[in-house]
Design an enzyme around this catalytic site. Structure first.
Site, PDB file in Angstrom:
ATOM      1  N   GLU A  27      41.979  31.897  39.349  1.00  0.00           N
ATOM      2  CA  GLU A  27      43.422  31.713  39.269  1.00  0.00           C
ATOM      3  C   GLU A  27      43.811  30.258  39.082  1.00  0.00           C
ATOM      4  O   GLU A  27      44.969  29.943  38.846  1.00  0.00           O
ATOM      5  CB  GLU A  27      44.126  32.292  40.513  1.00  0.00           C
ATOM      6  N   ASP A 101      40.513  33.580  44.681  1.00  0.00           N
ATOM      7  CA  ASP A 101      40.246  33.100  46.044  1.00  0.00           C
ATOM      8  C   ASP A 101      39.848  34.239  46.992  1.00  0.00           C
ATOM      9  O   ASP A 101      40.337  35.369  46.854  1.00  0.00           O
ATOM     10  CB  ASP A 101      41.478  32.384  46.599  1.00  0.00           C
ATOM     11  N   ASP A 103      40.658  35.604  49.770  1.00  0.00           N
ATOM     12  CA  ASP A 103      41.579  35.982  50.839  1.00  0.00           C
ATOM     13  C   ASP A 103      42.472  37.097  50.334  1.00  0.00           C
ATOM     14  O   ASP A 103      42.292  37.602  49.217  1.00  0.00           O
ATOM     15  CB  ASP A 103      42.390  34.771  51.324  1.00  0.00           C
ATOM     16  N   GLU A 105      45.590  37.151  49.340  1.00  0.00           N
ATOM     17  CA  GLU A 105      46.353  36.813  48.139  1.00  0.00           C
ATOM     18  C   GLU A 105      45.451  36.810  46.918  1.00  0.00           C
ATOM     19  O   GLU A 105      45.816  37.318  45.848  1.00  0.00           O
ATOM     20  CB  GLU A 105      47.037  35.452  48.317  1.00  0.00           C
ATOM     21  N   TYR A 301      36.373  26.989  51.510  1.00  0.00           N
ATOM     22  CA  TYR A 301      37.699  27.544  51.287  1.00  0.00           C
ATOM     23  C   TYR A 301      38.652  27.169  52.423  1.00  0.00           C
ATOM     24  O   TYR A 301      38.311  27.296  53.592  1.00  0.00           O
ATOM     25  CB  TYR A 301      37.621  29.067  51.129  1.00  0.00           C
ATOM     26  N   ARG A 303      41.765  28.254  53.236  1.00  0.00           N
ATOM     27  CA  ARG A 303      42.642  29.224  53.915  1.00  0.00           C
ATOM     28  C   ARG A 303      41.756  30.148  54.727  1.00  0.00           C
ATOM     29  O   ARG A 303      41.253  31.148  54.233  1.00  0.00           O
ATOM     30  CB  ARG A 303      43.484  30.011  52.904  1.00  0.00           C
ATOM     31  N   HIS A 340      33.651  34.360  55.772  1.00  0.00           N
ATOM     32  CA  HIS A 340      34.391  33.098  55.776  1.00  0.00           C
ATOM     33  C   HIS A 340      33.761  32.113  56.754  1.00  0.00           C
ATOM     34  O   HIS A 340      33.271  32.482  57.813  1.00  0.00           O
ATOM     35  CB  HIS A 340      35.839  33.333  56.195  1.00  0.00           C
TER      36      HIS A 340
END
Length: 546
Positions: A27, A101, A103, A105, A301, A303, A340
């Site tokens: 993205e 990503d 997560d 989103e 990452y 987030r 994560h």
């Protein structure tokens, strides 16, 4: 240009190149550039969608519930040319790899690309760090899209739309504000209620009897307390008069050691807090810089609510800091995907080509991570118990600290100072330089800073760390809050809005209610709850309040 090779419009120039076998979609253009530089292979074409490719419509509700109690969401393509391009070229590749990503989103963006570009064959990969190791590890673990994460993101977006489109028009009609939101209103409530606490605060007065010996100070203690209420001021004045001109004897020396616990590794909320404390960076700037560092492959990452660090990374840290190393504190996040990690540097390097702001944040992450992987610091505590020679029943105490072992403080990016006492022996006689009574007023609570607000929101389980920056930005933009000397102060407009919402929609802006919604979203993400039922139930509940 378009999305194809440099200098070409879409696939028009591909005859000049060796045809790539794999298409990787991210993205972010910067992330795509980093991945491409690492792969260094003509087999891969790496392109970016430049963010979301679909969204709810801007000028209409876009959410409907049919007679079967099913939620129908009307998404509007926001990147039509990109989606058409993918449709056009999708059959030219052996495999399409979606690497947005890792997560909720990012999962939603992957889902959007697959559904709106009508992809039949694809793989979903997750890069937790944009490094050679991270990319090849991700490419080996090809999966399908996690529908539970997509549903959690859909639920969050739809709930926010329902609340915003229901409450905001009421504020417009009342001519008191521009918008209301699920987490935004809870954050505003905290800020306004803190202002009320400050306004209604009534200070209490206490007193201390201080004896200054020049290089240290001691205070009268009774029942282990050195603060005396207002009604004992006369007693303190009498004692002061009695001991003036008297020598003091050091009766007791007490020594003990205590550990200062090292910090945890960094999650998103902690990153925003420490960058504000260290550099006064707004949370929005912190997240912008962290995004850039991640996309350049320099941190994992950004987030995340995980406090875990990989064994592979810990082995490298152990070699780097030698005898100072100790495994990080084990803390279980409320919701954390196992893959994560906490936010950490991907390489144990300091000399990098970064701009000044990126350099500051990277250095903070680097040093803080080393601190989290170090041993606790050890402090020696010492206290002296002294009495005036004419009244040995009166006890005055002096306290000091001395660093015995620096541990994590060797790397810690914040300075901690220790006040030492001069070395004295038991029985030493001392003559005071000055004796005085100090008036101590209790202080009202401070207004929230971005750092303390983020800490409070996380403690209450309201919102998600990745959303905090946008929440604060919105409150400032709407004029509900202003910054005054670094503190968040509600405006008259913000106070009117939250008081209206508390009176008319007290359930919606209730802090526990908002936190419970977050827990439900977590359960949707884990596949434990149905997102459509939750939206229908909430919509019916909200209608009952209108």
């Amino acid at each position: 240009g378009g999305f194809g090779p440099p200098g070409c419009r879409f696939e028009s120039c591909w005859g000049l190149f060796k045809m790539p076998r794999y298409l990787i979609i991210t993205e972010s253009p910067k992330k795509a550039k980093t991945i491409k530089s690492i792969l260094k292979s003509g087999n891969y074409l790496v392109i970016s969608s430049k963010g979301h490719v679909v969204d709810l419509p801007k000028k209409s509700f876009g959410v409907y519930i049919d007679n079967k109690n099913e939620v129908i969401i009307k998404y509007i393509p926001t990147k039509k040319s990109f989606l058409n391009y993918i449709k056009k070229i999708k059959n030219k590749f052996k495999e399409i790899i979606i690497a947005t990503d890792p997560d909720r989103e990012g999962e939603f963006i992957s889902w959007s690309i697959v559904n709106f570009a009508k992809l039949q064959k694809y793989s979903r990969v997750r890069f937790y760090e944009i490094t050679k190791n991270g990319i090849f590890k991700g490419l080996k673990n090809k999966e399908k899209i996690n529908e539970n994460l997509v549903n959690a993101q859909k639920a969050r977006r739809v709930l926010d739309r329902i609340i915003g489109y229901t409450l905001s028009p009421i504020l417009w009609k009342q001519k008191i504000g521009e918008s209301a939101g699920r987490v935004q209103s809870s954050a505003l409530r905290l800020i306004v209620e803190r202002e009320e606490e400050i306004k209604n605060f009534k200070p209490e007065i206490f007193y201390k009897l201080e004896v200054d010996f020049g290089n240290f100070k001691a205070y009268l203690v009774k029942n282990k307390k050195s603060l005396f209420p207002k009604d004992q001021l006369n007693i303190l004045e009498k004692i002061k008069k009695e001991i003036e001109g008297d020598d003091f004897i050091l009766k007791e020396i007490t020594k003990k050691e205590r550990a200062i616990k090292k910090p945890t590794p960094i999650d998103t909320a902690l990153l925003q807090r420490i960058s504000f404390l260290k550099y006064k960076f707004p949370s929005s700037l912190t997240m912008q810089l962290a995004q850039s560092l991640y996309e350049k492959g320099l941190i994992t990452y950004h987030r995340t609510d995980s406090f875990n660090l990989s064994n592979e990374f810990l082995a490298k840290v152990k070699e780097y800091i030698k005898d100072y190393f100790e495994n990080p504190r084990k803390i279980k996040a409320k919701f954390s995907q196992e893959a994560h990690e906490a936010i950490r540097p991907t390489y144990l390097k300091k000399d990098l080509a970064l701009n000044s702001l990126e350099e500051k944040l990277y250095q903070l992450i680097f040093d803080f991570t080393l601190s989290a992987c170090s041993k606790n610091a050890i402090v020696g505590e010492i206290s002296y118990l002294l009495s005036p020679t004419k009244n040995v029943n009166l006890n005055f105490e002096a306290k000091g600290e001395k660093l015995v072992f620096d541990g994590f403080l060797k790397f810690y990016p914040f300075k901690i100072s220790f006040k030492e006492l001069p070395p004295l022996e038991k029985g030493t006689l001392l003559k005071p330089k000055q004796i005085k009574i100090l008036e101590i007023k209790t202080q009202p609570p401070s207004r929230y800073t971005e750092s303390t607000l983020i800490k409070k929101l996380k403690e209450l389980g309201i919102g998600r760390p990745s959303t905090y920056a946008e929440i604060i930005k919105t409150l400032l933009k709407r004029g509900y809050v202003i910054k005054e000397k670094g503190y968040l102060k509600p405006t008259e407009k913000g106070i009117i809005v939250i008081n209206f919402l508390k009176e008319r929609f007290k359930e919606i802006v209730d802090l526990k209610f908002t936190a419970n919604m977050e827990e439900y979203l977590d359960k949707i993400a884990k596949g434990e709850k149905d997102y459509q039922k939750y939206i229908v139930d909430f919509w019916n509940f909200l209608k009952s309040l209108l």
